[in-house]
Design an enzyme around this catalytic site. Structure first.
Site, mmCIF file in Angstrom:
data_model
loop_
_atom_site.group_PDB
_atom_site.id
_atom_site.type_symbol
_atom_site.label_atom_id
_atom_site.label_comp_id
_atom_site.label_asym_id
_atom_site.label_seq_id
_atom_site.Cartn_x
_atom_site.Cartn_y
_atom_site.Cartn_z
ATOM 1 N N CYS A 43 0.824 -1.215 0.000
ATOM 2 C CA CYS A 43 0.000 0.000 0.000
ATOM 3 C C CYS A 43 0.852 1.257 0.000
ATOM 4 O O CYS A 43 0.667 2.138 -0.829
ATOM 5 C CB CYS A 43 -0.926 -0.010 1.215
ATOM 6 S SG CYS A 43 -1.974 1.449 1.337
ATOM 7 N N LYS A 52 -2.072 7.376 -5.748
ATOM 8 C CA LYS A 52 -2.814 8.627 -5.533
ATOM 9 C C LYS A 52 -1.947 9.836 -5.879
ATOM 10 O O LYS A 52 -2.461 10.865 -6.348
ATOM 11 C CB LYS A 52 -3.296 8.734 -4.084
ATOM 12 C CG LYS A 52 -4.173 7.580 -3.644
ATOM 13 C CD LYS A 52 -5.257 7.251 -4.658
ATOM 14 C CE LYS A 52 -5.886 5.895 -4.418
ATOM 15 N NZ LYS A 52 -5.073 4.748 -4.839
ATOM 16 N N ALA A 119 11.279 -14.225 6.342
ATOM 17 C CA ALA A 119 10.917 -15.127 7.429
ATOM 18 C C ALA A 119 10.358 -16.439 6.889
ATOM 19 O O ALA A 119 9.692 -16.473 5.852
ATOM 20 C CB ALA A 119 9.895 -14.469 8.343
ATOM 21 N N GLY A 183 -8.097 -5.436 -17.527
ATOM 22 C CA GLY A 183 -8.791 -5.441 -16.244
ATOM 23 C C GLY A 183 -9.446 -4.097 -15.992
ATOM 24 O O GLY A 183 -8.759 -3.074 -15.884
ATOM 25 N N GLU A 206 -11.939 -5.470 -20.485
ATOM 26 C CA GLU A 206 -12.590 -6.069 -19.324
ATOM 27 C C GLU A 206 -13.378 -7.308 -19.757
ATOM 28 O O GLU A 206 -14.175 -7.248 -20.693
ATOM 29 C CB GLU A 206 -13.517 -5.053 -18.646
ATOM 30 C CG GLU A 206 -14.441 -5.599 -17.591
ATOM 31 C CD GLU A 206 -13.718 -6.342 -16.478
ATOM 32 O OE1 GLU A 206 -14.170 -7.447 -16.124
ATOM 33 O OE2 GLU A 206 -12.687 -5.831 -15.969
ATOM 34 N N ARG A 273 -5.608 -9.263 -7.201
ATOM 35 C CA ARG A 273 -4.472 -9.579 -6.351
ATOM 36 C C ARG A 273 -4.695 -10.926 -5.676
ATOM 37 O O ARG A 273 -5.841 -11.345 -5.454
ATOM 38 C CB ARG A 273 -4.251 -8.479 -5.300
ATOM 39 C CG ARG A 273 -3.936 -7.129 -5.925
ATOM 40 C CD ARG A 273 -3.536 -6.103 -4.877
ATOM 41 N NE ARG A 273 -2.304 -6.464 -4.179
ATOM 42 C CZ ARG A 273 -1.076 -6.237 -4.658
ATOM 43 N NH1 ARG A 273 -0.917 -5.652 -5.834
ATOM 44 N NH2 ARG A 273 -0.011 -6.590 -3.960
ATOM 45 N N HIS A 444 -22.177 24.502 5.180
ATOM 46 C CA HIS A 444 -22.425 25.015 3.829
ATOM 47 C C HIS A 444 -21.317 25.997 3.454
ATOM 48 O O HIS A 444 -20.906 26.802 4.288
ATOM 49 C CB HIS A 444 -23.776 25.749 3.790
ATOM 50 C CG HIS A 444 -24.055 26.418 2.486
ATOM 51 N ND1 HIS A 444 -24.496 25.722 1.383
ATOM 52 C CD2 HIS A 444 -23.955 27.723 2.105
ATOM 53 C CE1 HIS A 444 -24.665 26.563 0.383
ATOM 54 N NE2 HIS A 444 -24.339 27.778 0.788
#
Length: 465
Positions: A43, A52, A119, A183, A206, A273, A444
């Site tokens: 991420c 982003k 690990a 995709g 797609e 994923r 507002h």
């Protein structure tokens, strides 16, 4: 071989893993975390955050290009803009570097020992880590598996050369002239849209009948229209068969069964994923599986005592905020607190143009569950703030039970509506009713007023529409 012992060992320093370790350290639990790359996981390093950043750069460039072309509508003119993608990527990398350093600092502040390396379980209480300085043996009372996920590959399109995943797409030095995206889910649309705004000729392929099939059609309709406005070609019910012989085109089988060649400098594969369940010694354990994912209960416990699993390795929804919430919960359980997963909803956000937010049940899902519902929908074309943002193509929708008006779901599509996700989730988590939302004063001018107006609409008391 060096040996250390701890009360809690966390394998993987992605969002779930590092949050788990930090909270455990804060609660006085002797904690070790193992990470084979950099803190922050997919991420932070090659996913949510860098994508982003790229989207933001693409939006700014597209706005400047529109102004230069005289198609901007807010009275600003600029010279012809240019984009240096290498500098953009360097800016993105700077943000990532600051955040990864921040995570490492937070772990140290919480008293967590960080071990860098790969690990592998020897048994349910012992893990061997291959580090740059040799083998490290760690014995732990409790272990959290937070190994995350990786991009799924297609046998017909193995990664390499001009066939790339989102990881490589976020590190390109220049904008490809022609980009084929395989995709039409959120990753493909987010990156495909960004590259189209930066000047690439983009085609999205797609296999399903429509893009973003995880969202209802009403939510995705404004996104589909915007793709057309950007000149993006979308092929649905189409299957990618592989590269052409020369490697300069993607071969696609269309809905009518005929093949089509899509000229491509790069082919971006974004078909989902997969949980990382190999490469860390799972064969030494006896874990119940749910398909390719590790099966867990409401406390993230696996089938082996003292072993927990969190995040993408446990399956859908593969969302960083889900992993974080799971990690925090497990840390408190290990520390002796009474916790269980009792969340009413997990927000889902798609950072397309326009953005999509979905929390709780859609109208269709609620009715399929046998519930009688009231639905209120407010168009952002009637919202002053949305107009100033140039994002009128969208709406806010509230779904509630017909009998007691308990809110079951909230959705929105529009410019910058991702920032409404917290308010939507809080309303459902707190058990809000339509009257609670309608009776709350919303500032507002903000797009949040659309939330209140949607509740008014469901109650038959619409004010501004």
């Amino acid at each position: 071989m060096k040996e250390i012992s701890c009360r809690l060992l966390v394998i993987g320093a992605g969002p779930g893993g590092y949050v788990c370790a930090i909270r455990a350290g804060q609660l006085g639990v002797d904690t070790v975390i193992v990470e084979m790359a950099k803190p922050g996981g997919t991420c932070l390093n090659v996913g949510c955050i860098p994508s982003k950043a790229l989207i933001r750069a693409a939006d700014e460039f597209a706005l400047a290009a529109a102004m230069a072309a005289g198609t901007g509508h807010i009275g600003i003119s600029v010279a012809e803009p240019k984009i240096d993608l290498a500098r953009t990527v360097a800016w993105k990398d700077g943000i990532v570097g600051r955040l990864t350093s921040g995570v490492a600092g937070l772990l140290k502040k919480a008293g967590v020992k960080i071990v860098l390396g790969r690990a592998a379980f020897r048994d349910g209480k012992t893990v061997e880590v291959e580090t740059e300085t040799g083998q490290q043996l760690i014995r732990a009372e409790n272990v959290v598996i937070a190994t995350g996920s990786v991009s799924a590959e297609l046998p017909a399109l193995p990664l390499g050369g001009n066939v790339i995943s989102s990881t490589e797409a976020l590190a390109l030095a220049k904008v490809p002239g022609k980009l084929a995206v395989v995709g039409g889910g959120y990753i493909g649309l987010e990156l495909g849209t960004a590259f189209a705004k930066m000047g690439a000729k983009v085609t999205i392929v797609e296999a399903m009948e429509r893009i973003l099939p995880q969202y209802d059609a009403e939510l995705t309709r404004p996104v589909a229209r915007r793709l057309g406005d950007l000149g993006i070609t979308v092929l649905t019910s189409a299957k990618a068969k592989g590269l052409a012989a020369k490697g300069d085109a993607l071969v696609v089988e269309r809905a009518d069964g005929k093949d089509e060649r899509i000229a491509s400098d790069k082919v971006l594969v974004t078909v989902g994923r997969l949980p990382v369940t190999e490469g860390w010694g799972r064969e030494e354990l006896v874990l119940d599986m749910d398909g390719r994912s590790i099966r867990i209960d409401e406390q993230c416990r696996t089938s082996m005592r003292g072993i927990y699993a969190i995040g993408d390795v446990t399956g859908e929804p593969m969302l960083a905020h889900r992993a974080m919430a799971q990690g925090e919960m497990v840390a408190e359980i290990v520390a002796g607190h009474r916790r269980a997963w009792d969340k009413r909803c997990i927000p889902a956000v798609c950072f397309t143009d326009p953005e999509i937010v979905s929390v709780g049940l859609s109208p269709e899902a609620a009715r399929a569950a046998g519930k009688q519902v009231k639905v209120g929908q407010f168009p952002l074309s009637a919202n002053g703030r949305a107009m100033t943002l140039g994002g009128e193509a969208g709406f806010v929708r509230v779904v509630a039970r017909a009998d007691n008006h308990l809110v079951l779901g909230i959705q929105a599509v529009g410019t910058a509506v991702s920032e409404l996700a917290a308010a939507f989730a809080l309303a459902i988590e707190m058990g809000a009713r339509l009257e609670d939302i309608a009776g709350t004063i919303h500032a507002h001018p903000t797009q949040g007023e659309g939330f209140q107006e949607a509740a008014f609409k469901a109650l038959g008391l619409a004010l501004h529409v």
